[in-house]
Write a protein that holds these residues in place. Structure first.
Motif, PDB file in Angstrom:
ATOM      1  N   LEU A 135      25.073  -6.720  35.384  1.00  0.00           N
ATOM      2  CA  LEU A 135      25.685  -6.452  36.680  1.00  0.00           C
ATOM      3  C   LEU A 135      25.589  -4.971  37.017  1.00  0.00           C
ATOM      4  O   LEU A 135      25.434  -4.135  36.135  1.00  0.00           O
ATOM      5  CB  LEU A 135      27.154  -6.879  36.665  1.00  0.00           C
ATOM      6  N   CYS A 136      25.706  -4.670  38.303  1.00  0.00           N
ATOM      7  CA  CYS A 136      25.804  -3.278  38.736  1.00  0.00           C
ATOM      8  C   CYS A 136      26.987  -3.188  39.690  1.00  0.00           C
ATOM      9  O   CYS A 136      27.360  -4.164  40.331  1.00  0.00           O
ATOM     10  CB  CYS A 136      24.512  -2.799  39.386  1.00  0.00           C
ATOM     11  N   GLY A 137      27.577  -2.008  39.736  1.00  0.00           N
ATOM     12  CA  GLY A 137      28.726  -1.817  40.607  1.00  0.00           C
ATOM     13  C   GLY A 137      30.031  -2.105  39.895  1.00  0.00           C
ATOM     14  O   GLY A 137      30.116  -2.084  38.669  1.00  0.00           O
ATOM     15  N   THR A 138      31.035  -2.389  40.670  1.00  0.00           N
ATOM     16  CA  THR A 138      32.378  -2.628  40.145  1.00  0.00           C
ATOM     17  C   THR A 138      32.894  -3.946  40.694  1.00  0.00           C
ATOM     18  O   THR A 138      32.690  -4.268  41.855  1.00  0.00           O
ATOM     19  CB  THR A 138      33.329  -1.484  40.571  1.00  0.00           C
ATOM     20  N   VAL A 139      33.576  -4.682  39.833  1.00  0.00           N
ATOM     21  CA  VAL A 139      34.230  -5.918  40.241  1.00  0.00           C
ATOM     22  C   VAL A 139      35.728  -5.694  40.144  1.00  0.00           C
ATOM     23  O   VAL A 139      36.230  -5.236  39.117  1.00  0.00           O
ATOM     24  CB  VAL A 139      33.819  -7.102  39.338  1.00  0.00           C
ATOM     25  N   LYS A 140      36.434  -6.003  41.226  1.00  0.00           N
ATOM     26  CA  LYS A 140      37.893  -5.972  41.229  1.00  0.00           C
ATOM     27  C   LYS A 140      38.384  -7.408  41.389  1.00  0.00           C
ATOM     28  O   LYS A 140      38.042  -8.083  42.365  1.00  0.00           O
ATOM     29  CB  LYS A 140      38.435  -5.153  42.407  1.00  0.00           C
ATOM     30  N   LEU A 141      39.162  -7.857  40.438  1.00  0.00           N
ATOM     31  CA  LEU A 141      39.776  -9.173  40.526  1.00  0.00           C
ATOM     32  C   LEU A 141      41.235  -8.961  40.901  1.00  0.00           C
ATOM     33  O   LEU A 141      42.007  -8.391  40.136  1.00  0.00           O
ATOM     34  CB  LEU A 141      39.652  -9.913  39.200  1.00  0.00           C
ATOM     35  N   ILE A 142      41.584  -9.405  42.092  1.00  0.00           N
ATOM     36  CA  ILE A 142      42.937  -9.191  42.616  1.00  0.00           C
ATOM     37  C   ILE A 142      43.718 -10.489  42.465  1.00  0.00           C
ATOM     38  O   ILE A 142      43.419 -11.488  43.116  1.00  0.00           O
ATOM     39  CB  ILE A 142      42.884  -8.753  44.093  1.00  0.00           C
ATOM     40  N   PHE A 143      44.703 -10.465  41.578  1.00  0.00           N
ATOM     41  CA  PHE A 143      45.592 -11.606  41.387  1.00  0.00           C
ATOM     42  C   PHE A 143      46.832 -11.310  42.217  1.00  0.00           C
ATOM     43  O   PHE A 143      47.732 -10.583  41.808  1.00  0.00           O
ATOM     44  CB  PHE A 143      45.893 -11.783  39.897  1.00  0.00           C
ATOM     45  N   GLN A 144      46.828 -11.855  43.437  1.00  0.00           N
ATOM     46  CA  GLN A 144      47.793 -11.494  44.481  1.00  0.00           C
ATOM     47  C   GLN A 144      49.102 -12.250  44.346  1.00  0.00           C
ATOM     48  O   GLN A 144      49.115 -13.472  44.323  1.00  0.00           O
ATOM     49  CB  GLN A 144      47.194 -11.779  45.853  1.00  0.00           C
ATOM     50  N   PRO A 145      50.209 -11.517  44.336  1.00  0.00           N
ATOM     51  CA  PRO A 145      51.520 -12.165  44.358  1.00  0.00           C
ATOM     52  C   PRO A 145      51.895 -12.567  45.778  1.00  0.00           C
ATOM     53  O   PRO A 145      51.284 -12.122  46.747  1.00  0.00           O
ATOM     54  CB  PRO A 145      52.451 -11.057  43.850  1.00  0.00           C
ATOM     55  N   ALA A 146      52.898 -13.402  45.876  1.00  0.00           N
ATOM     56  CA  ALA A 146      53.583 -13.692  47.141  1.00  0.00           C
ATOM     57  C   ALA A 146      52.652 -14.035  48.296  1.00  0.00           C
ATOM     58  O   ALA A 146      52.839 -13.562  49.410  1.00  0.00           O
ATOM     59  CB  ALA A 146      54.490 -12.514  47.507  1.00  0.00           C
TER      60      ALA A 146
END
Length: 173
Positions: A135-146
């Motif tokens: 992979l290249c770049g950045t992965v953000k995994l957002i585990f969103q509350p509410a």
């Protein structure tokens, strides 16, 4: 494509285990403390840098996992984690009841599929970490509350977690 498909199929038993654990232990919006700790534990074990508590948003729950893979775009994937204030059925026809993973919290259950969202997010995290060299770049995994009541997304954006994101994907099952 074949390798990713095989990796996803190999994750199925773990996805089922994640989902059943989360279904049995639901938490409503802004109260997802155990859920957030559970997510953080797995993300950290997969090699993600994590952001938690009030650094995620003013509510103090939720987790963001960051996988840095060199230069390139920032891609974010969003997964809901909250449950609803609903009492789960104890009917013999209700699969979670008959299979032993009914909600252990009276008056609270994953009635909207967010246990599935979180399980999918953790499975995705594991697969992406296993191929990070490709992979290249950045992965953000957002585990969103509410998410229920549309309360969790705004604080995450206000904290600047999407400011550097080039692509954002989210879904609902």
């Amino acid at each position: 494509y074949q390798k990713l498909n095989q990796a996803a199929l190999a994750e199925l038993p773990q996805l089922i285990a994640f989902r059943r654990h989360l279904h049995k232990n639901p938490e409503t919006g802004w109260k997802e403390n155990r859920t957030s700790s559970y997510i953080q534990h797995y993300l950290t074990s997969y090699g993600y840098r994590t952001i938690t508590k009030t650094a995620v948003c003013a509510g103090g729950t939720g987790v963001i996992g960051i996988l840095s893979c060199g230069d390139g775009p920032v891609t974010a994937l969003r997964f809901d984690i909250d449950a609803l204030p609903v009492t789960e059925s104890e009917s013999a026809e209700h699969f979670p009841f008959t299979e032993g993973f009914i909600s252990s919290i009276p008056g609270c259950m994953h009635a909207c599929g967010h246990d599935g969202h979180t399980a999918i997010g953790l499975g995705t995290a594991r697969i992406l970490a296993s191929i990070r060299e490709q992979l290249c770049g950045t992965v953000k995994l957002i585990f969103q509350p509410a998410e229920e009541g549309a309360r969790g997304a705004l604080p995450i954006t206000e904290m600047g977690h999407l400011d550097d994101v080039d692509f954002l994907l989210g879904g609902h099952i």
